[in-house]
Structure formats: structure tokens, C-alpha cells
Motif scaffolding. Structure first.
Motif, PDB file in Angstrom:
ATOM      1  N   ARG A  44       0.831  -1.188   0.000  1.00  0.00           N
ATOM      2  CA  ARG A  44       0.000   0.000   0.000  1.00  0.00           C
ATOM      3  C   ARG A  44       0.870   1.245   0.000  1.00  0.00           C
ATOM      4  N   ARG A  45       0.297   2.313  -0.554  1.00  0.00           N
ATOM      5  CA  ARG A  45       0.985   3.599  -0.490  1.00  0.00           C
ATOM      6  C   ARG A  45       1.014   4.060   0.959  1.00  0.00           C
ATOM      7  N   GLU A  46       2.139   4.602   1.375  1.00  0.00           N
ATOM      8  CA  GLU A  46       2.271   5.046   2.758  1.00  0.00           C
ATOM      9  C   GLU A  46       2.860   6.446   2.806  1.00  0.00           C
ATOM     10  N   MET A  47       2.453   7.177   3.826  1.00  0.00           N
ATOM     11  CA  MET A  47       2.989   8.509   4.049  1.00  0.00           C
ATOM     12  C   MET A  47       4.400   8.393   4.593  1.00  0.00           C
ATOM     13  N   VAL A  48       5.302   9.158   4.043  1.00  0.00           N
ATOM     14  CA  VAL A  48       6.676   9.211   4.527  1.00  0.00           C
ATOM     15  C   VAL A  48       6.866  10.434   5.420  1.00  0.00           C
ATOM     16  N   SER A  49       6.453  11.579   4.910  1.00  0.00           N
ATOM     17  CA  SER A  49       6.552  12.818   5.663  1.00  0.00           C
ATOM     18  C   SER A  49       5.534  13.788   5.101  1.00  0.00           C
ATOM     19  N   SER A  50       4.981  14.630   5.963  1.00  0.00           N
ATOM     20  CA  SER A  50       3.991  15.592   5.522  1.00  0.00           C
ATOM     21  C   SER A  50       4.192  16.906   6.256  1.00  0.00           C
ATOM     22  N   SER A  51       3.730  17.973   5.632  1.00  0.00           N
ATOM     23  CA  SER A  51       4.018  19.299   6.180  1.00  0.00           C
ATOM     24  C   SER A  51       2.863  20.248   5.936  1.00  0.00           C
ATOM     25  N   SER A  52       2.758  21.236   6.816  1.00  0.00           N
ATOM     26  CA  SER A  52       1.783  22.301   6.630  1.00  0.00           C
ATOM     27  C   SER A  52       2.399  23.431   5.821  1.00  0.00           C
ATOM     28  N   GLY A  53       1.555  24.353   5.377  1.00  0.00           N
ATOM     29  CA  GLY A  53       2.059  25.498   4.651  1.00  0.00           C
ATOM     30  C   GLY A  53       3.033  26.329   5.460  1.00  0.00           C
ATOM     31  N   GLY A  54       2.839  26.337   6.792  1.00  0.00           N
ATOM     32  CA  GLY A  54       3.704  27.098   7.673  1.00  0.00           C
ATOM     33  C   GLY A  54       4.934  26.349   8.139  1.00  0.00           C
ATOM     34  N   GLY A  55       5.082  25.087   7.705  1.00  0.00           N
ATOM     35  CA  GLY A  55       6.310  24.369   7.999  1.00  0.00           C
ATOM     36  C   GLY A  55       6.248  23.354   9.120  1.00  0.00           C
ATOM     37  N   ARG A  56       5.073  23.074   9.661  1.00  0.00           N
ATOM     38  CA  ARG A  56       4.976  21.978  10.623  1.00  0.00           C
ATOM     39  C   ARG A  56       5.163  20.675   9.868  1.00  0.00           C
ATOM     40  N   ILE A  57       5.875  19.723  10.481  1.00  0.00           N
ATOM     41  CA  ILE A  57       6.259  18.510   9.766  1.00  0.00           C
ATOM     42  C   ILE A  57       6.007  17.273  10.608  1.00  0.00           C
ATOM     43  N   ASN A  58       5.502  16.230   9.954  1.00  0.00           N
ATOM     44  CA  ASN A  58       5.370  14.916  10.570  1.00  0.00           C
ATOM     45  C   ASN A  58       6.188  13.902   9.774  1.00  0.00           C
ATOM     46  N   TYR A  59       6.589  12.851  10.463  1.00  0.00           N
ATOM     47  CA  TYR A  59       7.321  11.768   9.812  1.00  0.00           C
ATOM     48  C   TYR A  59       6.719  10.429  10.194  1.00  0.00           C
ATOM     49  N   ALA A  60       6.783   9.497   9.274  1.00  0.00           N
ATOM     50  CA  ALA A  60       6.461   8.117   9.603  1.00  0.00           C
ATOM     51  C   ALA A  60       7.533   7.591  10.550  1.00  0.00           C
ATOM     52  N   ASP A  61       7.132   6.692  11.432  1.00  0.00           N
ATOM     53  CA  ASP A  61       8.086   6.158  12.404  1.00  0.00           C
ATOM     54  C   ASP A  61       9.266   5.490  11.714  1.00  0.00           C
ATOM     55  N   SER A  62       9.007   4.892  10.564  1.00  0.00           N
ATOM     56  CA  SER A  62      10.049   4.134   9.866  1.00  0.00           C
ATOM     57  C   SER A  62      11.165   5.019   9.318  1.00  0.00           C
ATOM     58  N   VAL A  63      10.934   6.322   9.228  1.00  0.00           N
ATOM     59  CA  VAL A  63      11.957   7.203   8.645  1.00  0.00           C
ATOM     60  C   VAL A  63      12.448   8.272   9.616  1.00  0.00           C
ATOM     61  N   LYS A  64      11.860   8.336  10.793  1.00  0.00           N
ATOM     62  CA  LYS A  64      12.283   9.345  11.765  1.00  0.00           C
ATOM     63  C   LYS A  64      13.768   9.220  12.060  1.00  0.00           C
ATOM     64  N   GLY A  65      14.431  10.349  12.066  1.00  0.00           N
ATOM     65  CA  GLY A  65      15.857  10.362  12.331  1.00  0.00           C
ATOM     66  C   GLY A  65      16.709  10.121  11.099  1.00  0.00           C
ATOM     67  N   ARG A  66      16.092   9.708   9.996  1.00  0.00           N
ATOM     68  CA  ARG A  66      16.843   9.452   8.766  1.00  0.00           C
ATOM     69  C   ARG A  66      16.436  10.385   7.629  1.00  0.00           C
TER      70      ARG A  66
END
Length: 130
Positions: A44-66
Motif C-alpha cells: 500500500r501507499r504510505e505517508m513518509v513525511s507531511s508538512s503544513s504550509g507554515g512548515g509543521r512537519i510529521n514523519y512516519a516512524d520508519s523514517v524518523k531520524g533518517r
């Protein structure tokens, strides 16, 4: 019609790095959430990282720190720096845009699910192999 174009994919050895770029046109990046997704064959397609227009960012656990997402709204470009790559990172990588939004939604809301996104790029292949 907004357009998104990914670049920077390729073949890299385990432990290596790549930087993906997502160049957008036809939209004001300040008003859009931008995400990076990936899809490996048979998965399945999975989210890697996502961001708001103002620069807030989330990461998938599998890529955090990398992986690191960064936005240059003035250049209409969003980057995904990928370090310490492993074979499980092999996939087609897509950027996507959600919006437009205004006010606090534009600056703070980070869309996390693929169904939230309105516009998609064509993808760039990342292959991690020795």
C-alpha cells in the motif's frame, strides 16, 4: 491546474543518501500542505513525511531520524533528504499537495492521509541495493 514534479531518485547502496525535490507550479505553496508518499510493489501507499504550509512537519516512524522534509516556499520546492537508506526504502516516491487553505489551517494543519491530498506528481523511483 497545479502541477508537481519530483526529481532526484535513483539507485543507491544501503547506507547511502539521496535528496528528492518536488517542484510545484500553479499554486501558492504557503497555502498548501505538502506530503511525500511512497509505494513499493505489492504494498500500500504510505505517508513518509507531511508538512503544513507554515512548515509543521510529521514523519512516519520508519523514517524518523533518517529523512528530513524541508520547504522553500519562495522557490516553490519541497525537498526530502534521505540518509542511511536501507533496502526497505525502495519504492516509487510521490509528492502531493493539499489545499488551498487559509489562516491557521494553512499554517498549522498537517495532512497525514493520502485521501486528503488533491494533486499528485508522477513519482520518482528510489532503489536501494548493493
Amino acid at each position: 491546474q497545479p502541477q508537481l514534479v519530483e526529481s532526484g531518485g535513483g539507485l543507491v547502496q544501503p547506507g547511502g543518501s539521496l535528496r528528492l525535490s518536488c517542484t510545484v507550479s500553479g499554486l501558492n505553496l504557503d497555502a498548501y500542505g505538502i506530503g511525500w508518499f511512497r509505494q513499493a510493489p505489492g504494498k500500500r501507499r504510505e505517508m513518509v513525511s507531511s508538512s503544513s504550509g507554515g512548515g509543521r512537519i510529521n514523519y512516519a516512524d520508519s523514517v524518523k531520524g533518517r529523512f528530513t522534509l524541508s520547504r522553500d516556499n519562495a522557490k516553490n520546492t519541497v525537498y526530502l533528504q534521505m540518509n542511511n537508506l536501507n533496502v526497505e526504502d525502495t519504492a516509487e516516491y510521490y509528492c502531493a499537495a493539499d489545499g488551498p487553505h487559509g489562516g491557521l489551517t494553512a499554517s498549522d494543519y498537517v495532512p497525514r492521509f493520502d485521501w486528503e491530498y488533491d494533486y499528485w506528481g508522477q513519482g520518482t523511483q528510489v532503489t536501494v541495493s548493493s
